[in-house]
Scaffold this motif. Sequence first.
Motif, short mmCIF file in Angstrom:
data_model
loop_
_atom_site.label_atom_id
_atom_site.label_comp_id
_atom_site.label_asym_id
_atom_site.label_seq_id
_atom_site.Cartn_x
_atom_site.Cartn_y
_atom_site.Cartn_z
N ASN A 165 16.32 -0.76 -16.29
CA ASN A 165 17.58 -0.97 -15.58
C ASN A 165 17.94 0.23 -14.70
N TYR A 166 16.96 1.05 -14.41
CA TYR A 166 17.23 2.26 -13.63
C TYR A 166 16.08 2.47 -12.67
N LEU A 167 16.24 2.03 -11.44
CA LEU A 167 15.13 1.94 -10.51
C LEU A 167 14.96 3.17 -9.62
N GLU A 168 15.88 4.16 -9.75
CA GLU A 168 15.78 5.32 -8.86
C GLU A 168 14.46 6.06 -9.03
N TYR A 169 13.99 6.15 -10.27
CA TYR A 169 12.73 6.86 -10.52
C TYR A 169 11.58 6.16 -9.81
N ASP A 170 11.50 4.84 -9.98
CA ASP A 170 10.43 4.08 -9.31
C ASP A 170 10.55 4.18 -7.80
N ASN A 171 11.79 4.09 -7.28
CA ASN A 171 11.97 4.17 -5.84
C ASN A 171 11.54 5.52 -5.29
N ASP A 172 11.89 6.58 -6.00
CA ASP A 172 11.50 7.92 -5.55
C ASP A 172 9.98 8.09 -5.60
N LYS A 173 9.38 7.62 -6.66
CA LYS A 173 7.92 7.79 -6.78
C LYS A 173 7.18 6.94 -5.75
N GLN A 174 7.73 5.78 -5.41
CA GLN A 174 7.11 4.97 -4.37
C GLN A 174 7.20 5.66 -3.01
N ILE A 175 8.34 6.29 -2.73
CA ILE A 175 8.50 7.02 -1.47
C ILE A 175 7.50 8.17 -1.40
N VAL A 176 7.39 8.92 -2.51
CA VAL A 176 6.45 10.04 -2.54
C VAL A 176 5.01 9.54 -2.42
N THR A 177 4.71 8.40 -3.05
CA THR A 177 3.38 7.81 -2.96
C THR A 177 3.02 7.48 -1.52
N ASN A 178 3.96 6.87 -0.79
CA ASN A 178 3.72 6.54 0.61
C ASN A 178 3.53 7.79 1.46
N GLN A 179 4.25 8.85 1.11
CA GLN A 179 4.15 10.10 1.86
C GLN A 179 2.89 10.89 1.50
N SER A 180 2.39 10.70 0.26
CA SER A 180 1.28 11.52 -0.24
C SER A 180 -0.09 10.97 0.13
N PHE A 181 -0.19 9.65 0.27
CA PHE A 181 -1.48 9.03 0.52
C PHE A 181 -1.52 8.39 1.91
N SER A 182 -2.66 8.50 2.54
CA SER A 182 -2.89 7.78 3.79
C SER A 182 -4.29 7.19 3.76
N GLY A 183 -4.38 5.92 4.11
CA GLY A 183 -5.67 5.26 4.14
C GLY A 183 -6.49 5.74 5.33
N MET A 184 -7.79 5.74 5.16
CA MET A 184 -8.70 6.21 6.21
C MET A 184 -9.68 5.11 6.57
N ASN A 185 -10.30 5.25 7.72
CA ASN A 185 -11.32 4.30 8.14
C ASN A 185 -12.58 4.46 7.30
N ASP A 186 -13.48 3.49 7.39
CA ASP A 186 -14.56 3.39 6.41
C ASP A 186 -15.92 3.18 7.07
N TRP A 187 -16.84 4.13 6.88
CA TRP A 187 -18.25 3.91 7.20
C TRP A 187 -18.90 3.19 6.03
N PHE A 188 -19.80 2.24 6.30
CA PHE A 188 -20.39 1.46 5.22
C PHE A 188 -21.80 1.01 5.59
N ALA A 189 -22.53 0.56 4.56
CA ALA A 189 -23.86 -0.04 4.74
C ALA A 189 -24.00 -1.14 3.71
N GLY A 190 -24.91 -2.09 3.97
CA GLY A 190 -25.05 -3.19 3.03
C GLY A 190 -26.31 -4.01 3.26
N ILE A 191 -26.49 -5.00 2.39
CA ILE A 191 -27.60 -5.94 2.46
C ILE A 191 -27.05 -7.35 2.36
N ASN A 192 -27.79 -8.32 2.92
CA ASN A 192 -27.36 -9.70 2.83
C ASN A 192 -28.55 -10.63 2.63
#
Length: 257
Positions: A165-192
């Motif tokens: 019943n107390y969402l401030e902790y989750d809201n703060d951690k979600q904000i910090v999560t968005n600020q702390s992580f950034s997705g990057m582009n991806d080099w890859f290889a594979g078989i089919n």
Amino acid sequence: MKKLLFILLLSATSVLAYGYTKNCLRCDWHGQDDRRGRLTLNFKGGATYGTINQIYSIYEPLVWSPNYDYEIKGKFYPVMSVDLNFGINIFRLDLRATYSLKGTSFSKHYTNYDEKYDINYHFVDFSLGAELLIYKGLYMGFFGGYGLNLNPKNGIKYTSNLYENYLEYDNDKQIVTNQSFSGMNDWFAGINLGYEFYSGLVIELNYKAGLSDIINTKSNKYDFRNSFNNTQQISLLIGYSLEFFDHETKRIQKRWR
């Protein structure tokens, strides 16, 4: 992952065994002398199962032993692709664009509460591959390419039941999560591995492995840290091949008229 791979390989084997009993005239041209080739446009869709490796290392404390159990789960996503395929004799080149998600689920189970990080990055992958026709419509190949991350700033969602019943902790951690992580582009290889029927139906199984880190971690107050997080995906695709021309069998595809 191993169980899923076995199921997909078994399904693909059944389809290929059925294909051997059919006449595949459009793929029986690899022994001829005509070298002008064949050009097709292919549309495919299906499902992919994947995960992000070493995701635990991002959240692992540096100076103290963790007092929780953790759980990592791969994820199923839809996948769509369009590719232009040019073949001469038994060899083919495949230029492809693929849309799918890449992600995983990471959960931390403490004594009195749970935390969950749900990771979902949207990607458009561009690849160039080489394929070899083995028998009639049966082909196999390898490919490599580069994926563009479409949502680098908000690909990780944090939730917990620490304070129901107390969402401030989750809201703060979600904000910090968005600020702390950034997705990057991806080099890859594979078989089919796939099979193309005379009717134009195409069934393909492919495996793709990331060659680069797709998550960058910035300085933050929750001690999230940087790690090498590459991706793995296995996909089952079903689609249709539209033929521009096929000089090997000396005909223009009537479906374009």
